[in-house]
Design a protein around this motif. Structure first.
Motif, PDB file in Angstrom:
ATOM      1  N   GLU A 194       0.808  -1.213   0.000  1.00 47.42           N
ATOM      2  CA  GLU A 194       0.000   0.000   0.000  1.00 47.42           C
ATOM      3  C   GLU A 194       0.850   1.275   0.000  1.00 47.42           C
ATOM      4  O   GLU A 194       0.487   2.281  -0.618  1.00 47.42           O
ATOM      5  CB  GLU A 194      -0.945  -0.001   1.202  1.00 47.42           C
ATOM      6  N   LEU A 195       1.983   1.249   0.663  1.00 44.40           N
ATOM      7  CA  LEU A 195       2.813   2.449   0.766  1.00 44.40           C
ATOM      8  C   LEU A 195       3.394   2.874  -0.579  1.00 44.40           C
ATOM      9  O   LEU A 195       3.729   4.042  -0.771  1.00 44.40           O
ATOM     10  CB  LEU A 195       3.953   2.219   1.752  1.00 44.40           C
ATOM     11  N   SER A 196       3.521   1.932  -1.492  1.00 46.10           N
ATOM     12  CA  SER A 196       4.143   2.236  -2.775  1.00 46.10           C
ATOM     13  C   SER A 196       3.183   2.835  -3.783  1.00 46.10           C
ATOM     14  O   SER A 196       3.582   3.162  -4.893  1.00 46.10           O
ATOM     15  CB  SER A 196       4.756   0.956  -3.366  1.00 46.10           C
ATOM     16  N   GLY A 197       1.928   2.985  -3.424  1.00 51.72           N
ATOM     17  CA  GLY A 197       0.924   3.477  -4.360  1.00 51.72           C
ATOM     18  C   GLY A 197      -0.318   2.628  -4.232  1.00 51.72           C
ATOM     19  O   GLY A 197      -0.590   2.051  -3.191  1.00 51.72           O
ATOM     20  N   ASN A 198      -1.074   2.529  -5.292  1.00 50.15           N
ATOM     21  CA  ASN A 198      -2.295   1.738  -5.259  1.00 50.15           C
ATOM     22  C   ASN A 198      -1.961   0.250  -5.236  1.00 50.15           C
ATOM     23  O   ASN A 198      -1.286  -0.261  -6.139  1.00 50.15           O
ATOM     24  CB  ASN A 198      -3.164   2.045  -6.488  1.00 50.15           C
ATOM     25  N   GLU A 227       3.071   9.254   0.148  1.00 51.54           N
ATOM     26  CA  GLU A 227       2.686   9.597   1.516  1.00 51.54           C
ATOM     27  C   GLU A 227       1.438  10.477   1.552  1.00 51.54           C
ATOM     28  O   GLU A 227       1.256  11.351   0.703  1.00 51.54           O
ATOM     29  CB  GLU A 227       3.812  10.351   2.222  1.00 51.54           C
ATOM     30  N   GLY A 228       0.585  10.237   2.554  1.00 51.95           N
ATOM     31  CA  GLY A 228      -0.459  11.187   2.931  1.00 51.95           C
ATOM     32  C   GLY A 228      -1.696  11.173   2.074  1.00 51.95           C
ATOM     33  O   GLY A 228      -1.813  10.489   1.061  1.00 51.95           O
ATOM     34  N   TYR A 229      -2.670  11.968   2.509  1.00 48.84           N
ATOM     35  CA  TYR A 229      -3.936  12.156   1.837  1.00 48.84           C
ATOM     36  C   TYR A 229      -3.889  13.389   0.948  1.00 48.84           C
ATOM     37  O   TYR A 229      -3.018  14.240   1.092  1.00 48.84           O
ATOM     38  CB  TYR A 229      -5.053  12.367   2.872  1.00 48.84           C
ATOM     39  N   PRO A 230      -4.864  13.511   0.045  1.00 50.66           N
ATOM     40  CA  PRO A 230      -4.973  14.777  -0.684  1.00 50.66           C
ATOM     41  C   PRO A 230      -5.159  15.938   0.287  1.00 50.66           C
ATOM     42  O   PRO A 230      -5.725  15.786   1.367  1.00 50.66           O
ATOM     43  CB  PRO A 230      -6.231  14.572  -1.550  1.00 50.66           C
ATOM     44  N   SER A 231      -4.675  17.104  -0.076  1.00 48.19           N
ATOM     45  CA  SER A 231      -4.751  18.273   0.807  1.00 48.19           C
ATOM     46  C   SER A 231      -6.032  19.047   0.541  1.00 48.19           C
ATOM     47  O   SER A 231      -6.397  19.294  -0.606  1.00 48.19           O
ATOM     48  CB  SER A 231      -3.542  19.170   0.567  1.00 48.19           C
ATOM     49  N   PHE A 232      -6.735  19.423   1.607  1.00 44.87           N
ATOM     50  CA  PHE A 232      -7.955  20.196   1.507  1.00 44.87           C
ATOM     51  C   PHE A 232      -7.768  21.528   2.233  1.00 44.87           C
ATOM     52  O   PHE A 232      -6.960  21.630   3.143  1.00 44.87           O
ATOM     53  CB  PHE A 232      -9.139  19.431   2.112  1.00 44.87           C
ATOM     54  N   PRO A 233      -8.516  22.557   1.845  1.00 49.28           N
ATOM     55  CA  PRO A 233      -8.391  23.859   2.506  1.00 49.28           C
ATOM     56  C   PRO A 233      -8.657  23.754   3.997  1.00 49.28           C
ATOM     57  O   PRO A 233      -9.444  22.919   4.452  1.00 49.28           O
ATOM     58  CB  PRO A 233      -9.452  24.715   1.807  1.00 49.28           C
ATOM     59  N   ALA A 234      -7.981  24.616   4.762  1.00 53.43           N
ATOM     60  CA  ALA A 234      -8.141  24.582   6.222  1.00 53.43           C
ATOM     61  C   ALA A 234      -9.568  24.891   6.636  1.00 53.43           C
ATOM     62  O   ALA A 234     -10.107  24.271   7.543  1.00 53.43           O
ATOM     63  CB  ALA A 234      -7.190  25.582   6.860  1.00 53.43           C
ATOM     64  N   GLY A 235     -10.231  25.822   5.983  1.00 51.49           N
ATOM     65  CA  GLY A 235     -11.623  26.118   6.296  1.00 51.49           C
ATOM     66  C   GLY A 235     -11.778  26.941   7.563  1.00 51.49           C
ATOM     67  O   GLY A 235     -10.824  27.301   8.240  1.00 51.49           O
ATOM     68  N   LYS A 236     -13.046  27.226   7.876  1.00 48.44           N
ATOM     69  CA  LYS A 236     -13.357  28.044   9.040  1.00 48.44           C
ATOM     70  C   LYS A 236     -13.554  27.173  10.276  1.00 48.44           C
ATOM     71  O   LYS A 236     -13.741  25.969  10.192  1.00 48.44           O
ATOM     72  CB  LYS A 236     -14.623  28.857   8.769  1.00 48.44           C
ATOM     73  N   GLY A 237     -13.542  27.845  11.427  1.00 52.03           N
ATOM     74  CA  GLY A 237     -13.829  27.157  12.676  1.00 52.03           C
ATOM     75  C   GLY A 237     -12.715  26.265  13.165  1.00 52.03           C
ATOM     76  O   GLY A 237     -12.957  25.350  13.959  1.00 52.03           O
ATOM     77  N   LYS A 238     -11.472  26.512  12.716  1.00 46.51           N
ATOM     78  CA  LYS A 238     -10.355  25.668  13.111  1.00 46.51           C
ATOM     79  C   LYS A 238      -9.317  26.482  13.871  1.00 46.51           C
ATOM     80  O   LYS A 238      -9.133  27.675  13.623  1.00 46.51           O
ATOM     81  CB  LYS A 238      -9.716  25.007  11.896  1.00 46.51           C
ATOM     82  N   LEU A 239      -8.637  25.816  14.782  1.00 45.08           N
ATOM     83  CA  LEU A 239      -7.588  26.434  15.577  1.00 45.08           C
ATOM     84  C   LEU A 239      -6.242  25.932  15.080  1.00 45.08           C
ATOM     85  O   LEU A 239      -6.062  24.737  14.835  1.00 45.08           O
ATOM     86  CB  LEU A 239      -7.764  26.071  17.053  1.00 45.08           C
ATOM     87  N   LYS A 240      -5.292  26.839  14.930  1.00 43.84           N
ATOM     88  CA  LYS A 240      -3.945  26.449  14.492  1.00 43.84           C
ATOM     89  C   LYS A 240      -3.144  26.001  15.710  1.00 43.84           C
ATOM     90  O   LYS A 240      -3.054  26.712  16.707  1.00 43.84           O
ATOM     91  CB  LYS A 240      -3.237  27.645  13.846  1.00 43.84           C
TER      92      LYS A 240
END
Length: 620
Positions: free
Chosen positions: A338-342, A450-463
């Motif tokens: 799984e780590l190498s791709g699909n 590595e990792g998931y697709p990146s999505f916008p941070a959006g509202k209502g979130k704490l850094k």
């Protein structure tokens, strides 16, 4: 006659001293003290356990009673766990095809990861229901940041669903450095969706307590247990403000854990969790018959590697067995590649069959708490209960899970454990076949995605301070990549092994050095048996290598090492000369050696330095 004699035979009862003596004899030790080990949880593991170490007040006779140590279900329920291989596809049509195929071949849940889909708008549960009877098969969908969309799609279908479609709204994006604000309008919207889903699908679990991201960041079992309780309390308290009782919230919870490599620790973790959850449930006054919560578990990426990937099958099998014996309800075993791709159909089949073998051939779904009664496991479980509760109280005293994440206190605690784990890999205190021991230097490697697709941070979130995932093999994979890049330029890194004396004298040293080098993809080129100074000098002069390592016993080092070191510095100043064995800086200087290989050494630092030198030479 033999059978009659066997029936009448008596055996001397073994004492604790008998067992101690047997342990000392088999391990060739003079004292048991050397056989004690310390875990990352700060638990000292003894070589021998007895019934005197068990807390009998905490033991249950049967599952479904007492502290739920032996399981939430009573002994009449022997269905076991649900095979829930999570499908990770980019295309919805391919995902539906794969789900149907898997269910025909032993899969027992509709499990997929929406975060991997290119277009989540293509998800169509009505269409999926035409292919798979969703009213008969449980769902297991951890939707993450796409929970909002998945929930809306579910609310538009008229199917009697069960299982779980859930998200950890608070900490689902902690790896990117964001947590949701529990007082935000986004949280209110999430709660409204939870309530709407409850009205339409009362059997569906929708609130995820996800500790897997903490495990993948390096957390140990005690931290996982404390965090799981802290998150559960946070959600119970937040839902109380929205009009739900603790029992109503508990009926929507599903806990998600990742399973690491420490078999007995991981097994005991699940048993300890049930005891701890029972404590929380009692405090909140949740009725006895409503305290059961489902546990989903998955094999951890933390322990996997793209190097020698078939070994991942063994790692995943070990982790799956620990989860099953610990009493999980849903289990995902990741494909070995799984780590190498699909992953392909073969690796998915092997992952699924790992569980089928444990269920259909080992019959582990027919046994209640098979690990129960083991002095070691019961003692270890008790330690985890006590330490897990203390860690939960420590978080609670600091204000709760949100506060410790905002402060960065929890991230720092987990980072300390992750650092220890990585250090143990680098000095080979922790051994991973194909990675830092018994590595295949010339293997063709598909390096990780590595990792998931990146999505916008959006509202209502704490850094907050991010809590990124780690993999214990990643450092060695990077070393291997660097060697591979040198090889592509026709300059494959290699070291000449100077074999001093006869085979039996130098082989242990040469094997050790070769094993260290192979973990970075560096070839070890052994000389013939070299018996005198002239042979050694001739080998170095005629070799195409520029780096060498002397391998042999101390007697031959005393005879040849200093002279070879002096000669090399005078006549062959361009070569690098190491020696196998543990030497001080002063000793190396007197021998005029450039470095050494020894047991307990940080081999990553050593190999990193060697590759730096070669890269500089090639670029210079």
């Amino acid at each position: 006659m033999f059978i009659d004699q066997a029936k009448q035979a008596t055996f001397k009862q073994a004492t604790v001293n008998d067992w101690k003596n047997a342990a000392l004899k088999s391990t060739k030790n003079d004292d048991l003290k050397g056989l004690y080990t310390d875990t990352y949880e700060n638990i000292k593991i003894a070589p021998l356990y007895t019934k005197q170490q068990i807390n009998y007040d905490r033991l249950d006779q049967y599952p479904g009673e007492g502290s739920y140590l032996r399981g939430f279900d009573d002994s009449n329920n022997k269905r076991g766990w649900c095979i829930a291989q999570e499908q990770k596809m980019e295309d919805w049509k391919e995902l539906t095809r794969q789900l149907k195929l898997s269910l025909e071949r032993g899969q027992e849940a509709v499990a997929f990861d929406p975060l991997h889909l290119d277009e989540v708008d293509h998800v169509n549960f009505e269409e999926l229901n035409n292919i798979i009877p969703l009213d008969q098969i449980p769902l297991l969908i951890f939707a993450g940041s796409r929970f909002d969309i998945i929930a809306e799609k579910l609310l538009n279908v008229n199917i009697d669903l069960n299982g779980a479609v859930a998200a950890d709204f608070i900490t689902g994006e902690l790896n990117k450095g964001y947590i949701h604000n529990p007082g935000s309008s986004q949280m209110e919207h999430w709660i409204s969706q939870i309530k709407e889903l409850d009205r339409q699908f009362p059997s569906l679990h929708t609130i995820l307590i996800d500790t897997s991201s903490y495990k993948e960041a390096g957390a140990h079992a005690v931290q996982e247990l404390g965090i799981s309780l802290s998150l559960a309390v946070l959600y119970i308290e937040r839902m109380k403000k929205s009009g739900w009782s603790p029992a109503e919230t508990a009926s929507k919870l599903i806990f998600r854990f990742a399973i690491g490599a420490d078999f007995f620790m991981e097994l005991s973790k699940f048993r300890a969790f049930r005891v701890l959850w029972k404590t929380i449930a009692d405090v909140y006054g949740i009725p006895e018959g409503e305290q059961s919560v489902p546990i989903s578990a998955e094999t951890a990426n933390l322990t996997k590697s793209v190097l020698d990937p078939f070994v991942n099958i063994l790692r995943a099998g070990n982790e799956a067995l620990a989860g099953i014996l610990g009493g999980v309800n849903y289990l995902h075993v990741a494909p070995f590649d799984e780590l190498s791709g699909n992953p392909d159909n073969f690796s998915r089949r092997i992952a699924r069959n790992t569980q089928l073998l444990l269920k259909e051939e080992a019959l582990l779904d027919q046994v209640v708490d098979p690990a129960g009664g083991s002095y070691y496991i019961e003692t270890l479980t008790s330690h985890l209960v006590n330490k897990g509760w203390e860690f939960f109280k420590e978080i609670d005293k600091k204000g709760g899970i949100i506060e410790v994440l905002e402060e960065g206190w929890l991230q720092e605690r987990i980072h300390q454990v992750a650092t220890d784990r990585l250090k143990d890999m680098e000095n080979r205190k922790s051994r991973a076949v194909g990675v830092n021991v018994y590595a295949l230097a010339g293997e063709q490697v598909r390096y990780p995605v590595e990792g998931y697709p990146s999505f916008p941070a959006g509202k209502g979130k704490l850094k907050v301070e991010p809590l990124p995932s780690i993999r214990l093999a990643a450092t060695f994979e990077k070393l291997r990549q660097r060697s591979h890049k040198l090889s592509l330029r026709g300059e494959a890194p290699s070291v000449g092994i100077i074999c001093l004396g006869e085979l039996k004298a130098y082989k242990p040293y040469a094997d050790f050095v070769s094993g260290v080098l192979s973990s970075a993809g560096i070839q070890a080129v052994w000389s013939e048996e070299l018996q005198d100074l002239s042979d050694i000098k001739r080998y170095i002069e005629e070799s195409t290598e520029t780096t060498f390592c002397l391998c042999g016993p101390d007697s031959l080092y005393n005879e040849f090492a200093a002279e070879i070191g002096r000669w090399a510095k005078e006549r062959m100043p361009g070569i690098h000369l190491d020696i196998a064995g543990k030497f001080t800086e002063e000793e190396l200087e007197s021998l005029q050696m450039d470095g050494t290989f020894y047991t307990g050494q940080n081999i990553v630092e050593k190999l990193h330095g060697m590759l730096n030198r070669w890269e500089a030479e090639r670029n210079g």
